[in-house]
Structure formats: C-alpha cells, structure tokens
Design a protein around this motif. Structure first.
Motif, PDB file in Angstrom:
ATOM      1  N   VAL A 360       0.863  -1.183   0.000  1.00 58.26           N
ATOM      2  CA  VAL A 360       0.000   0.000   0.000  1.00 58.26           C
ATOM      3  C   VAL A 360       0.890   1.219   0.000  1.00 58.26           C
ATOM      4  CG1 VAL A 360      -1.738   1.311   1.256  1.00 58.26           C
ATOM      5  CG2 VAL A 360      -1.851  -1.176   1.232  1.00 58.26           C
ATOM      6  N   GLY A 361       0.633   2.173  -0.903  1.00 58.76           N
ATOM      7  CA  GLY A 361       1.381   3.415  -0.900  1.00 58.76           C
ATOM      8  C   GLY A 361       2.144   3.625  -2.187  1.00 58.76           C
ATOM      9  N   GLY A 362       3.289   4.291  -2.073  1.00 61.68           N
ATOM     10  CA  GLY A 362       4.096   4.596  -3.239  1.00 61.68           C
ATOM     11  C   GLY A 362       3.920   6.031  -3.672  1.00 61.68           C
ATOM     12  N   GLY A 363       4.968   6.592  -4.234  1.00 63.94           N
ATOM     13  CA  GLY A 363       4.902   7.983  -4.679  1.00 63.94           C
ATOM     14  C   GLY A 363       4.721   8.917  -3.499  1.00 63.94           C
ATOM     15  N   VAL A 441       3.597   1.878   2.549  1.00 63.70           N
ATOM     16  CA  VAL A 441       4.589   2.896   2.215  1.00 63.70           C
ATOM     17  C   VAL A 441       3.892   4.200   1.849  1.00 63.70           C
ATOM     18  CG1 VAL A 441       6.523   3.509   0.722  1.00 63.70           C
ATOM     19  CG2 VAL A 441       6.152   1.128   1.357  1.00 63.70           C
ATOM     20  N   ALA A 442       4.432   5.293   2.341  1.00 62.18           N
ATOM     21  CA  ALA A 442       4.055   6.624   1.855  1.00 62.18           C
ATOM     22  C   ALA A 442       5.350   7.372   1.605  1.00 62.18           C
ATOM     23  CB  ALA A 442       3.190   7.356   2.866  1.00 62.18           C
ATOM     24  N   GLN A 517       9.376 -14.100   6.046  1.00 67.67           N
ATOM     25  CA  GLN A 517       8.257 -13.168   6.169  1.00 67.67           C
ATOM     26  C   GLN A 517       8.799 -11.780   6.458  1.00 67.67           C
ATOM     27  OE1 GLN A 517       5.911 -15.118   9.285  1.00 67.67           O
ATOM     28  NE2 GLN A 517       4.412 -15.689   7.754  1.00 67.67           N
ATOM     29  N   PHE A 518       8.259 -10.781   5.782  1.00 69.74           N
ATOM     30  CA  PHE A 518       8.700  -9.411   5.970  1.00 69.74           C
ATOM     31  C   PHE A 518       7.481  -8.507   6.054  1.00 69.74           C
ATOM     32  CE2 PHE A 518      11.709  -5.986   5.787  1.00 69.74           C
ATOM     33  CZ  PHE A 518      11.048  -4.957   5.166  1.00 69.74           C
ATOM     34  N   ALA A 519       7.334  -7.819   7.174  1.00 70.22           N
ATOM     35  CA  ALA A 519       6.239  -6.863   7.352  1.00 70.22           C
ATOM     36  C   ALA A 519       6.837  -5.514   7.702  1.00 70.22           C
ATOM     37  CB  ALA A 519       5.282  -7.310   8.461  1.00 70.22           C
ATOM     38  N   ALA A 520       6.457  -4.462   6.951  1.00 75.47           N
ATOM     39  CA  ALA A 520       7.050  -3.146   7.156  1.00 75.47           C
ATOM     40  C   ALA A 520       5.997  -2.058   7.045  1.00 75.47           C
ATOM     41  CB  ALA A 520       8.165  -2.883   6.144  1.00 75.47           C
TER      42      ALA A 520
END
Length: 890
Positions: A360-363, A441-442, A517-520
């Motif tokens: 979720v997010g980007g840019g 991500v934002a 597993q990777f959660a961020a």
C-alpha cells in the motif's frame, strides 16, 4: 499421448459425464486460465444507495462439480472469478498412467485486475454481501464465490486445482503440477468517499456475512471473497495439487513397485494500492452536524463451515485502500472416513512455493481523513461459535476493517491428512517453501488518520469457533489502520486421527526449507505519520472460550487493532501428529524460519495522541483446552509496534499412540543465507521524533483466563500487547518428540539440533517523548488453572509498557512425555542468542499509575515441560526471558 480439452470446467464436465470409463495410458489433462480486466478513468456517484448481493439458502445445496459465482454492485470495479481445473472424478475403475498439468508457460494460470485513475463518491450507502443458510451445504467439488459492492476495487478470486478424486480402484503414474499467479492493482489518483449524510443520524453500514450452515459438510475446495471497501486490491484463492481417495488404490510402475507421484505447486500473489486517496475533503452533509460513523461488520456465523472437509480460503474486507492476499498452496493426499490402503507408495518431488506480496502506498501518497465521520463507529470482525467446528483440512481466514492496510494470510502445506483411515507407504518426500512480504509505504508523503474517535473495534473468535478442528488454520482479524500483517503457516506434515498408519521408512526426507516473512510500515524520507485514533475508545481482541478446544494440528492467529503496526505471526513446522495411531519408520525433519517486522519513520515524525483508551486482549477460559499440536497466537492493540510471534518446530507428537522411530534425525538447525536457522528481527526505528501521548486515564488488560490452556499438549507461543512503540519477539524453536501415554521406540538413536537468534530494537538516534500512563491501571493476568496439566513447550508474553524491547521464548531439543516405554540413544545440540535494545528516550510523565502483573493460584499446576513467562508494565524496558534446554523429561 492425448491432450483432453483446454479449460478446467470443460475437462471436469467431461470426466463427470464419463465416470467409470477406462482411460488410455499416458493421458494428459491441461487446464489454462488467463483473465485480464481493466477500468481506466471512470467516475461514479452513488447517493442514498442500498446495494445487496445475496446468495439464498439451498442455492448450491448438494451441488457436485465446479461452480464460479460472481455478484457485483460496485462502481468502477474489476473482478476476475473462476477456476482452472484438471481432474478425474471417478466412481469406476482406472488402469493407466495419468499426467495432470495445470497451466503453461512461466505463470500458468494468470489473473490480472487493474483499476486506474477512477473516482467514486458514495453517500449514505448500505452495502451487504450475504451467503445464506445452507447455500452450499453438503456440496462437493470446487466452488469460488465473489461478492463486491466496493467502488474502485480490483479483485481476483478463484482456485487452480489438479486432482484425482476416486471411490473405486485405480493404478498408474500420476503427476500433479499447478502454477497460479494473481495480480490485483489499484493505481493513480483513485479516490472514494463513503460518508454518512446529514444530521448525525445517517451512516453507511457495510456487512460481509457467511451465515449459518452455509458450507456445512462441504467437501472439496472453496474460495470466498466479500468486499465493500473502496480502492481495495484483493487476491483470494487456492493452488492445490491433491489426491482425495475413498477406495482402494493398487497402482504400479514406480521404482519400488508402487507409483511415482509428483506434486508441484506454485502460488504467487501481488496486491498493490498506489497513490489512492480516501475521504479527501469529502462533504459531510448540509446540516453541518457530525454524522454518525460507519459500522463495518465481517461475520462468519455459527456452523458456517462446520464438519467441512478440504481446503477453504475466506477474505472479507471493508477497509478502504487495502491490499490483501489470502490463499493456500497445498500438495497432499486427503482421505476421510474410509479404509484406504495405498501400497508401496513413493511421493517424489513434492514442492511448494508460496510467494505473496501486498503493498500500500508509493509515490507522494496523501491519505487523509479529516472527517469526524467515523466518530462513534463500531468495527467488528467475528468468527462465530462452531464456525469451523469439526473442520478437517486447511483453512485461511482474513477479516479486515482497517483502512490503509496490507495483509498477507495463507498456508504453504505439503501434507498427508488421514481421518479414520489406513495407509501403508514406502517413503515420503515433502518440501515446503513460503515467502511473504507486506509493506505500507508513503514515500515522502503524509499519512494522517484522525478517525475512529470514541470508537469500539472488536476482533472476536467466539467460543467453539475451531473446536475439534483437525488440520492447519491461519486467521487474521484487523481493524488497525496503516497496518502491515503477515500471518500463516509453512507445514510439511503427516496428520492422522484414529487411524492405523503403517509407514515403513516414512518421511525419509521431510523438509521445510525456508520461511521468509517481511512486514514493514515505512513512511519514507520526510514522511509524516500523524495518528489521532482511538480517543475514548474500547478496543478488544477476544479468543472466546473453547475456540480451539480439543483442536489438533497447526494454528496461527493474529488479532490487531493497533495503528501503524507491523506484525509477523506464524509457524514453520515439519511434523508427525497422530491421535490414537500407530506409526513406524525413519524420519528426517528440517525446519528453517526467518521473520522481520519493522516500523520506520525515516527522517519523519510519528505523532500518536491516543488517550482514555481501554484496550483488552483476552484468551478466555478453555480457549485451547485439551488442544494438541502447534499454535502461535498474538493479540495487539499497541500503536507503532513491531511484532514477531511464531514457532519453528520439528516434532513427533503423539497421543495414546504406538510410535516406532528408527535411525531418525530431527533437525532444526538448517542455516539460512546470512543468518541462523531461526532468525527473528523486530525494529521500531525513528531517526527523527516519536511523540506518544496515549493512554491517559486508561485501563489496559491482557488476560489469559481460567483453564485457557488446560490439558493442552504441544508447542505454544502466546503474545498479548497494548504497549505503544514496542518491538517484541516471542516464540519457540523446538526439535522434539512428545508422547503422552504412548510407546516411543527410538532404538537406533534420535538426533536433535536447534539454533535460534532473536533481536528486538526500539529507536536509533531519534527521541521518544512519552506522556503515557497517566491515571492508568494496566493489568497483565494469568488466571487460576490457565495452564493446569499443560505439557510441552510454552512461551507466554504480556506487555503494557511503552517503548519496550522484549525477547521471550524457548530454544529446546527434548523428548517430553508421560512415556514409560520411551527408549533410545539421543543426541542434543542447542544454541540460542537473544538481544534486546532500547534507544535514547525521554519519558515525561508516569503518574498516578496502578500497574499489576498477576499470576493467580494453580496457574501452572501440574504443568510439565519448558515454560518462559514474561509480564511487563514498565516503561522504556529491555527484557530477555527464555530457556535454552537440551533434555529428556519423562
């Protein structure tokens, strides 16, 4: 070699029509599916709308075959729903070499859904998705159901299946290959508003419901997706290669006179929401009064999947701007209620690759919610009483109301599951590989969540929800905004219930190689996370009494209401689990697991102003009473938390059994690239500022009530957290043989090798200003008889302390049991490293506080095994608590 048809539905239809036919040798069955759908630049407005998707009672009752059902009212939506199947359903006799191939090329069966630059405005909308009583009761086969009312939604729902289902006799070579790829993408400036209109009385009510008995006694494979959330990208489905036998199989042609059975399963899912905006400058109505908030409900009611058998994935979503992957990758033999004999069987090259990525997010994503429109809201995720009672198989369940959430949930399983059966094999090879990544991500943008004032969020597994469940389950319930959650199990297992399993040289190369597993939660450079949630709120995570009572198998449960949380929860297991069974032969079990959970604010600011909050995490009485197997359970209400919870287990676990294991190796020490066998890293990093002013005048409760784990046997990790800005590692690394009232003979030796590393970090060069815990009463409680008569390996963690780095767990190589006839030479090798770090913090106030850590009478009465228990209410604390054990306890 003859190729029969090109579509799964046609292939299965022909095989149904010709049941009992004698197939020619070397037949190849191929099913391809390539679906792509797109919406670009569309605009839609819905005002005062009521949308209903309804599948009425008895619609598919006693249905047999393959069904894909789609219902849609959502504007600007892209939905792919269907099944790619190659199979024989046979009630007669076969004598042939049969090859089943599903999918061609790199991706095999592919589904892609795109929504680009579309907008939708929904005002005073009531959306309902319902699957009613008896809708698919007693149905048999493959069923996929998709229901959608959410605007700007991209949804893939379906199953990729290849299998042999028989009730007669057969012989021949069988090759099962499944490839599936699903991509659901929402791009651009997609925006949607779901706003209650006028006077504070009108609000949107979103319901996703699977009602009583909807799938009771269902047998087969089912995927169910229900969505009311705007700007949502959802992948839901299963990739399965399996044999379901209900007769006598006498095949030939293998190296040892038996068949050559090959299983290959690849399930890849990518769900992405980029640059979308929810409730940006939305109109709240002409009256100027605050509207009442939305009421979002995801419900699986009583008996919905009771006594169902097979593989089920259910995804229910009301959360806007959410990316969800939910499904199972399974290769297995499943037999039920039959005297099934499989002679001289060799299972070769059983491989599973399960890759899931949710983002979720980007840019420069701007996600704002300036409305008071969620005031007095109630979000509920409920799996009700007996919903999965007596279920036998593999189930994954996701329920989400949290906006801006990224969720991966599912299981990667190579398994033989037997219920009231008889099996004889020569050797078995089971490999399982799983990779999951969930990211919010934002990049340089702003995430501002000022919603949910005076809100009550509930995640509930009601009493008996999974009672007497047998198999593998993973469950995620989330109401927390800006949350990244990975939950699931990687399993290579032999599970038997009340059967006679004469497995000579069984499980000779049982490997569960790699679980990553990777959660961020990652705001990005210059990012700003402002979280003003849950003021005057009551958040509750409840696992009700008897929820997993008498359950057998492997279970992972994650419940979260905490905003800005990164959570990894799951199990990596190579196991033999038998109940009232007989098992003989060699066993090699290898387990490797890697988990990383991170919450970042790189150069940004995290402001958290929660106050007057009553957060409750409860595992109520008899929750896991008499449960056998492996379970990881984590409940979290703490904002800005990074949490790793799970187990890495290689185990032979038996109850009232006779087990003969010769020349066996149980190995939990297979190194991963760049790290040890089991590596867990939890970080909350703020290179700038974290300001936390939450929990003013609040009561936070973590409770494990009476008899919650009474009489349970196996490996359990339990974590409960209400503390903000916490980095927590909680779990077990175990290579063990556990027997109760049985006979275990390991006369030629059993080798145990265990290696574990845990690291928890809070903060780096930044500062944390905390004015928490003013006039508060925080309680961590383990009540009377909570672990009475429990036997096995347990790690229990309860935390209300803000800014805490905690490691809690066990590293064990052991034989544990009430087993006077346990014999054998055993070699134990155990190594463990735990590190807890808390950075530079300034805590402003901690006044008028009454914090309690309580373990009441008989909490661990008659307990046997290895226990690590941590309770913490202390602010800015770094704690390590655990055991490193190489032992025989009998």
């Amino acid at each position: 070699m003859r190729t029969l048809l090109r579509t799964g539905v046609s292939a299965i239809a022909l095989s149904l029509a010709t049941s009992g036919a004698a197939w020619a040798a070397d037949e190849t069955f191929t099913a391809d599916q390539d679906a792509s759908a797109r919406v670009t630049g569309a605009t839609s407005t819905q005002i005062g709308t009521t949308n209903l998707n309804d599948i009425s009672g008895n619609t598919g009752e006693t249905f047999t075959g393959i069904m894909s059902m789609l219902q849609n009212n959502g504007a600007n939506s892209v939905v792919n729903n269907g099944n790619a199947v190659s199979a024989i359903i046979n009630t007669g006799n076969t004598s042939s070499d049969e090859s089943f191939t599903t999918g061609t090329g790199t991706d095999g069966a592919t589904q892609t859904a795109w929504v680009t630059d579309s907008t939708s405005e929904e005002t005073t909308v009531d959306d309902d998705n319902k699957i009613n009583t008896d809708a698919f009761r007693d149905a048999t086969g493959v069923v996929s159901v998709a229901q959608n009312n959410g605007s700007n939604a991209a949804i893939n729902n379906g199953n990729i299946v290849t299998g042999l289902v028989e009730s007669g006799n057969s012989s021949g070579q069988r090759v099962f290959q499944v490839r599936a790829r699903n991509d659901a993408i929402v791009l651009g400036d997609g925006s949607a508003s779901s706003v209650g209109q006028g006077g504070g009385a009108s609000a949107s009510t979103n319901d996703n419901i699977v009602t009583d008995d909807a799938f009771e006694s269902f047998s087969g494979i089912a995927s169910v997706a229900q969505n009311n959330g705007a700007n949502a990208a959802i992948n839901n489905g299963n990739a399965v290669a399996g044999i379901v036998e209900m007769g006598t199989v006498t095949p030939g042609g293998g190296a040892n006179g038996g068949p050559e059975l090959t299983f290959n399963v690849i399930l890849q899912q990518t769900a992405s929401v980029a640059g979308s905006r929810q409730n940006t400058e939305a109109d709240v109505g002409d009256s100027g009064a605050d509207p009442a908030g939305n009421i979002d409900v995801n419900t699986i009611t009583e008996d919905a999947f009771r006594e169902a058998k097979g593989i089920v994935s259910v995804a229910q979503n009301n959360g806007a701007n959410s990316a969800i992957n939910n499904g199972n990758g399974v290769a297995g033999i499943v037999t039920s209620d039959q005297n099934v004999t499989v002679d001289d069987v060799e299972l070769n090259n059983i491989g599973i690759e399960n890759a899931q990525i949710a983002a979720v997010g980007g840019g420069n994503a701007l996600i704002t919610d300036p409305l008071p429109g969620n005031d007095d809201s109630a979000n509920n995720n409920l799996v009700d009483m007996q919903a999965f009672q007596d279920f036998n198989g593999v189930a994954s369940v996701v329920q989400n109301n949290g906006p801006n959430s990224s969720i991966n949930n599912g299981n990667s399983v190579a398994a033989i599951v037997l219920d009231d059966a008889n099996i004889t094999t020569d050797s078995n090879v089971l490999d399982s590989d799983s990779s999951q990544s969930a990211t919010v991500v934002a990049g340089g943008g702003e995430i501002s969540a000022s919603a949910n004032l005076s809100q009550t969020d509930d995640n509930t597994l009601n009493g008996g929800a999974f009672q007497t469940f047998s198999g593998v389950s993973s469950t995620v319930q989330n109401n927390g905004s800006n949350a990244a959650v990975n939950n699931g199990n990687m399993v290579a297992a032999f599970i038997g219930e009340e059967n006679t399993a004469n497995t000579q040289d069984s499980l000779s190369r049982l490997k569960a190689d790699d679980n990553s597993q990777f959660a961020a939660v990652r705001p990005g450079p210059g990012g700003l996370v402002s979280n003003f949630e849950l003021s005057d709120s009551d958040d509750a995570n409840l696992i009700g009494g008897s929820s997993f009572s008498s359950a057998e198998g492997i279970h992972s449960v994650a419940q979260n209401n905490g905003a800005n949380a990164a959570i990894n929860n799951g199990n990596s297991v190579a196991a033999i689990i038998v109940d009232s069974a007989i098992s003989n032969g060699d066993a090699i079990l290898d387990v490797a697991q890697s988990q990383v959970a991170r919450v970042f604010a790189n150069g940004g600011t995290v402001s958290n102003f929660e106050d007057e909050v009553d957060d409750i995490n409860t595992a109520s009485g008899t929750t896991f009473d008499s449960a056998d197997g492996v379970a990881s359970m984590f409940q979290n209400n703490g904002a800005n938390s990074a949490i790793n919870n799970g187990n890495a287990v290689a185990v032979l676990l038996s109850d009232d059994t006779t087990v003969n294991v010769d020349a066996s190796t149980l190995d939990g020490g297979v190194p991963l690239p760049g790290g040890p066998a089991v590596s867990q890293i939890a970080e909350v990093n703020a290179s700038s500022d974290v300001t936390s002013e939450q929990i003013v005048g609040s009561d936070d409760l973590n409770t494990i009530t009476d008899q919650a784990f009474r009489n349970s046997e196996g490996v359990f990790s339990v974590g409960q957290n209400n503390g903000a800005n916490s980095a927590i590692n909680n779990g077990n690394t175990v290579a063990a043989a556990i027997a109760d009232e049985g006979s275990v003979d390991a006369s030629e030796g059993v080798d145990f090798d265990v290696d574990a590393e845990q690291t928890a970090t809070v903060g780096t060069t930044g500062t944390v200003e905390s004015t928490e815990s003013v006039n508060s009463q925080d309680e961590n409680t383990i009540n009377t008889d909570a672990f009475q008569n429990a036997a096995g390996v347990f790690s229990v963690l309860q935390n209300n302390g803000p800014n805490s780095a905690i490691n809690n767990g066990n590293t064990v190589a052991a034989i544990i049991g009430d087993c006077p006839q346990c014999t054998g030479a055993n070699s134990f090798n155990v190594s463990s490293t735990s590190t807890g770090t808390v950075g530079a913090f300034a805590i402003a106030t901690n006044t008028n506080v009454n914090n309690t850590n309580l373990i009441s009478g008989q909490a661990f009465q008659n307990g046997r095994g290895v226990f690590a228990v941590t309770q913490n209410n202390g602010a800015n604390a770094a704690l390590s608590n655990g055991n490193v054990v190489a032992a025989i306890i009998q």
